[in-house]
Design a protein around this motif. Structure first.
Motif, PDB file in Angstrom:
ATOM      1  N   ASP A 117       0.834  -1.194   0.000  1.00  0.00           N
ATOM      2  CA  ASP A 117       0.000   0.000   0.000  1.00  0.00           C
ATOM      3  C   ASP A 117       0.873   1.249   0.000  1.00  0.00           C
ATOM      4  O   ASP A 117       2.099   1.171   0.070  1.00  0.00           O
ATOM      5  CB  ASP A 117      -0.961  -0.004   1.194  1.00  0.00           C
ATOM      6  N   ASP A 118       0.224   2.410  -0.086  1.00  0.00           N
ATOM      7  CA  ASP A 118       0.961   3.669  -0.150  1.00  0.00           C
ATOM      8  C   ASP A 118       1.805   3.928   1.093  1.00  0.00           C
ATOM      9  O   ASP A 118       2.912   4.465   0.986  1.00  0.00           O
ATOM     10  CB  ASP A 118      -0.004   4.836  -0.346  1.00  0.00           C
ATOM     11  N   LYS A 119       1.286   3.572   2.254  1.00  0.00           N
ATOM     12  CA  LYS A 119       2.022   3.848   3.491  1.00  0.00           C
ATOM     13  C   LYS A 119       3.359   3.098   3.500  1.00  0.00           C
ATOM     14  O   LYS A 119       4.409   3.682   3.791  1.00  0.00           O
ATOM     15  CB  LYS A 119       1.185   3.458   4.703  1.00  0.00           C
ATOM     16  N   SER A 179       7.480  10.603  -0.222  1.00  0.00           N
ATOM     17  CA  SER A 179       6.195  10.399  -0.899  1.00  0.00           C
ATOM     18  C   SER A 179       6.105   8.932  -1.309  1.00  0.00           C
ATOM     19  O   SER A 179       7.095   8.221  -1.328  1.00  0.00           O
ATOM     20  CB  SER A 179       6.090  11.284  -2.142  1.00  0.00           C
ATOM     21  N   SER A 180       4.907   8.551  -1.659  1.00  0.00           N
ATOM     22  CA  SER A 180       4.740   7.219  -2.223  1.00  0.00           C
ATOM     23  C   SER A 180       5.046   7.296  -3.716  1.00  0.00           C
ATOM     24  O   SER A 180       5.235   8.383  -4.267  1.00  0.00           O
ATOM     25  CB  SER A 180       3.307   6.722  -1.998  1.00  0.00           C
ATOM     26  N   THR A 181       5.100   6.164  -4.350  1.00  0.00           N
ATOM     27  CA  THR A 181       5.322   6.105  -5.789  1.00  0.00           C
ATOM     28  C   THR A 181       4.730   4.797  -6.295  1.00  0.00           C
ATOM     29  O   THR A 181       4.439   3.897  -5.504  1.00  0.00           O
ATOM     30  CB  THR A 181       6.826   6.222  -6.130  1.00  0.00           C
ATOM     31  N   ALA A 210       2.667   0.115  -5.029  1.00  0.00           N
ATOM     32  CA  ALA A 210       1.700   0.704  -4.103  1.00  0.00           C
ATOM     33  C   ALA A 210       0.303   0.677  -4.712  1.00  0.00           C
ATOM     34  O   ALA A 210       0.071   1.241  -5.785  1.00  0.00           O
ATOM     35  CB  ALA A 210       2.084   2.140  -3.784  1.00  0.00           C
ATOM     36  N   GLN A 214       4.913   1.828   0.871  1.00  0.00           N
ATOM     37  CA  GLN A 214       5.709   2.299  -0.270  1.00  0.00           C
ATOM     38  C   GLN A 214       6.363   3.636   0.063  1.00  0.00           C
ATOM     39  O   GLN A 214       7.519   3.861  -0.281  1.00  0.00           O
ATOM     40  CB  GLN A 214       4.821   2.407  -1.516  1.00  0.00           C
ATOM     41  N   HIS A 215       5.616   4.494   0.727  1.00  0.00           N
ATOM     42  CA  HIS A 215       6.150   5.787   1.156  1.00  0.00           C
ATOM     43  C   HIS A 215       7.371   5.567   2.055  1.00  0.00           C
ATOM     44  O   HIS A 215       8.417   6.211   1.868  1.00  0.00           O
ATOM     45  CB  HIS A 215       5.053   6.558   1.893  1.00  0.00           C
ATOM     46  N   ASN A 221      10.300   4.368  -0.036  1.00  0.00           N
ATOM     47  CA  ASN A 221      10.808   5.453  -0.878  1.00  0.00           C
ATOM     48  C   ASN A 221      11.628   6.447  -0.046  1.00  0.00           C
ATOM     49  O   ASN A 221      12.672   6.924  -0.483  1.00  0.00           O
ATOM     50  CB  ASN A 221       9.633   6.155  -1.568  1.00  0.00           C
TER      51      ASN A 221
END
Length: 156
Positions: free
Chosen positions: A45-47, A61-63, A84, A49-50, A53
């Motif tokens: 998920d974005d969290k 940030s996420s990507t 993500a 992935q963030h 990164n």
């Protein structure tokens, strides 16, 4: 060997065939690159992935996709890829592409990074995008860059 880890169940909820799509794209990219080796693909998920990164690239940030090439090793592990969910789903929606196609494109893109391709220069980008198109065409996925080009073939 390609190992697929689904950390965020939304991947499977939205794409029940997510593992099969990832496997097909990774195998096709490796075949196109004529390189063998192990790959781990993390569908997260974005969290998460963030955090990756920020930790590994210093970007807060996420990507969509991250690739982590492995150093040379006796197991022939090429590296790891993470994707993500939220970013990938939003991109597919914004680009009016089927989510399955976008997933396969990003997996192929990530695998090509693991085997040494990049897109830092225009020449590198043209080569890598050409390989992506070939891999995806073999999977029945349309050119992911077609919308960025006009009828004359030039990028907008």
């Amino acid at each position: 060997m390609i190992d697929i880890e689904i950390e965020d169940e939304r991947w499977s909820d939205v794409l029940p065939e997510a593992s099969a799509l990832v496997l097909a794209a990774a195998e096709a990219a490796l075949a196109g690159a004529q390189r063998a080796g192990g790959v781990v693909v993390l569908l997260t998920d974005d969290k998460a992935q963030h955090a990756l990164n920020l930790q590994f690239r210093g970007k807060d940030s996420s990507t969509n996709v991250l690739s982590f090439p492995a150093p040379e090793n006796p197991e022939d592990h090429l590296g790891d890829i993470s994707l993500a969910f939220e970013v990938c789903a939003a991109e597919a929606r914004d680009q009016a592409k089927p989510f399955a196609h976008h997933l396969q494109h990003l997996v192929a893109h990530g695998v090509l990074h693991l085997v040494g391709y990049d897109h830092e220069t225009d020449a590198e980008a043209l080569e890598m995008e050409g390989l992506e198109r070939e891999v995806l065409a073999g999977l029945g996925v349309p050119d992911p860059y077609a919308a960025e080009r006009g009828d004359d073939g030039q990028f907008r």
